[in-house]
Design an enzyme around this catalytic site. Structure first.
Site, short mmCIF file in Angstrom:
data_model
loop_
_atom_site.label_atom_id
_atom_site.label_comp_id
_atom_site.label_asym_id
_atom_site.label_seq_id
_atom_site.Cartn_x
_atom_site.Cartn_y
_atom_site.Cartn_z
N SER A 148 0.28 17.87 14.59
CA SER A 148 0.13 19.29 14.25
C SER A 148 -1.28 19.50 13.68
CB SER A 148 1.23 19.67 13.26
OG SER A 148 1.16 21.03 12.96
N LYS A 166 0.50 25.30 17.11
CA LYS A 166 0.88 24.23 16.17
C LYS A 166 2.06 24.65 15.30
CE LYS A 166 -2.48 21.23 17.22
NZ LYS A 166 -2.21 19.97 17.93
C1 HXC Z 1 -13.03 31.22 25.14
C2 HXC Z 1 -12.15 29.77 26.70
C3 HXC Z 1 -12.97 28.71 26.19
C4 HXC Z 1 -13.84 29.00 25.10
C5 HXC Z 1 -11.77 27.95 27.84
N1 HXC Z 1 -11.44 29.24 27.71
N2 HXC Z 1 -12.68 27.59 26.94
N3 HXC Z 1 -12.19 31.00 26.17
N4 HXC Z 1 -13.83 30.27 24.61
N5 HXC Z 1 -14.62 28.07 24.58
C6 HXC Z 1 -10.54 30.00 28.54
C7 HXC Z 1 -11.04 30.07 29.97
O1 HXC Z 1 -12.00 31.08 30.14
C8 HXC Z 1 -9.76 30.37 30.73
O2 HXC Z 1 -9.39 31.72 30.64
C9 HXC Z 1 -8.71 29.60 29.95
O3 HXC Z 1 -9.27 29.34 28.65
C10 HXC Z 1 -8.37 28.29 30.61
O4 HXC Z 1 -9.57 27.55 30.79
P1 HXC Z 1 -9.64 26.33 31.82
O5 HXC Z 1 -10.92 25.63 31.58
O6 HXC Z 1 -9.34 26.79 33.20
O7 HXC Z 1 -8.37 25.48 31.36
P2 HXC Z 1 -8.10 23.94 31.42
O8 HXC Z 1 -8.99 23.26 32.44
O9 HXC Z 1 -6.67 23.80 31.53
O10 HXC Z 1 -8.62 23.42 30.00
C11 HXC Z 1 -7.88 23.61 28.81
C12 HXC Z 1 -8.81 23.92 27.63
C13 HXC Z 1 -9.97 22.91 27.56
C14 HXC Z 1 -7.95 23.89 26.36
C15 HXC Z 1 -9.39 25.31 27.80
O11 HXC Z 1 -10.80 23.22 26.47
C16 HXC Z 1 -9.50 21.50 27.48
O12 HXC Z 1 -9.22 20.88 28.49
N6 HXC Z 1 -9.36 20.94 26.28
C17 HXC Z 1 -8.80 19.54 26.12
C18 HXC Z 1 -9.58 18.73 25.17
C19 HXC Z 1 -9.61 19.32 23.81
O13 HXC Z 1 -9.61 20.53 23.62
N7 HXC Z 1 -9.67 18.46 22.84
C20 HXC Z 1 -9.71 18.86 21.44
C21 HXC Z 1 -8.37 18.87 20.91
S1 HXC Z 1 -8.50 18.98 19.18
P3 HXC Z 1 -9.72 32.80 31.82
O14 HXC Z 1 -9.18 34.09 31.31
O15 HXC Z 1 -11.22 32.82 31.97
O16 HXC Z 1 -9.02 32.30 33.06
C22 HXC Z 1 -7.25 19.73 18.60
C23 HXC Z 1 -7.23 19.69 17.11
C24 HXC Z 1 -6.69 20.94 16.54
O17 HXC Z 1 -6.44 20.20 19.27
C25 HXC Z 1 -6.79 21.00 15.05
C26 HXC Z 1 -7.99 20.37 14.42
C27 HXC Z 1 -8.02 20.41 12.92
#
Ligand code: HXC
Length: 275
Positions: A148, A166
């Site tokens: 979480s 979360k």
């Molecule tokens: C605004 C965003 C964005 C950003 C993506 N989107 N990044 N919007 N600001 N920086 C939007 C896109 O425009 C799109 O909407 C939608 O999100 C989906 O984006 P995709 O890239 O097509 O999705 P996908 O390939 O499935 O990727 C999922 C993701 C990506 C979450 C967006 O960031 C990812 O793969 N993350 C995985 C790794 C990660 O985040 N690790 C850190 C976890 S840490 P539209 O409308 O344009 O279609 C964590 C800790 C939390 O969770 C707590 C810490 C204390």
């Protein structure tokens, strides 16, 4: 820390730990802590190459590893990864729902699909993981750990999507603890604070913010992946055999400050203010 100075080195011998998002970050750190105590490991994630590299690190610690890619949003792929793990290593004893997505974005600029992406990866992905693993966990009277975050119980600016996901995870965790206690399955969440060297910290904390946060966090440092891995080991161990339905916060006391300081620092940094 040398875990064997605290725990028996065979504590998880021949136990099977399956970790979603296990290819990197906190989740790989959790995998390594279990591997040090004799566990065999199943990992899944979206990128096979990342999983293969992680598998080598875990094998170097003596673990047998199954690394079969699956996106947690795809229940069938997840099930295939878990079944491959069972076929090679035996049924899952510990499930860690760690796969997550995060990016900072003001709610007024966040697209519905951006919100949905994080809910799908974090919340639906955690449900899928539990649902696909439950029959194996019944066999082992196993344990589930959810990763979480403080966003679940404190609102953070630019994290509306993450807070909703979360908080949903922690609520679902308690529902599952209630329903699956009769199978001997324990369910608990770990809520890490900022953890150094992770993709999450890199995404949420511009360089100056991390440094300033360290001065303000009561324990005056970021956490490490081992801080979280050690808690995962504890919660999955017999030491915690009467603990289910809890959220264990491991954040150096960060939540005691609320989120106003983080918000101020990060907004200043993003506006180019620095320190
Ligand atoms: C605004 C965003 C964005 C950003 C993506 N989107 N990044 N919007 N600001 N920086 C939007 C896109 O425009 C799109 O909407 C939608 O999100 C989906 O984006 P995709 O890239 O097509 O999705 P996908 O390939 O499935 O990727 C999922 C993701 C990506 C979450 C967006 O960031 C990812 O793969 N993350 C995985 C790794 C990660 O985040 N690790 C850190 C976890 S840490 P539209 O409308 O344009 O279609 C964590 C800790 C939390 O969770 C707590 C810490 C204390």
């Amino acid at each position: 820390m040398d875990l064997t100075s605290v725990f028996n080195k065979d504590l998880f011998k021949d136990k099977v730990v399956f970790i979603t998002g296990g290819g990197s970050g906190i989740n790989l750190g959790i995998a390594k802590n279990f591997a040090q105590l004799g566990a065999n490991i199943g990992i899944c994630g979206r990128t096979q190459e990342k999983l293969d590299n992680a598998a080598k690190e875990l094998e170097a610690l003596g673990a047998k590893v199954v690394a079969k890619s699956a996106d947690v949003r795809d229940a069938d792929a997840l099930s295939a990864s878990m079944e491959a793990t069972k076929a090679a290593l035996g049924p899952i004893d510990v499930l860690v729902c760690g796969a997550a997505g995060n990016f900072p974005c003001p709610a007024e600029a966040l697209s519905p699909n951006g919100f949905k992406s994080v809910i799908d990866i974090d919340l639906l992905g955690s449900f899928n993981s539990c649902r696909m693993a439950v029959e194996q966990l019944k066999e082992t009277r196993g344990s589930i750990l959810f990763i979480s975050a403080g966003q679940a119980f404190i609102p953070y600016a630019m994290q509306a999507h993450v807070g909703a996901a979360k908080a949903g995870i922690d609520n679902m965790m308690q529902n599952l603890a209630l329903e699956w206690g009769k199978y001997g399955i324990r369910c608990n969440s770990i809520a890490p604070g900022p953890i150094e060297g992770t993709e999450g910290a890199a995404r949420l904390e511009p360089a100056n913010v991390a440094k300033q946060m360290d001065k303000l966090i009561p324990l005056q440092r970021h956490g490490t992946v081992d801080d979280i891995g050690q808690i995962a080991v504890f919660l999955a161990s017999p030491l915690a055999s009467y603990i289910t339905g809890t959220v264990l916060v491991a954040d150096g006391g960060q939540n005691l400050l609320g989120s106003a300081i983080y918000t101020e620092l990060v907004l200043k940094e993003m506006a180019g203010g620095g320190d």
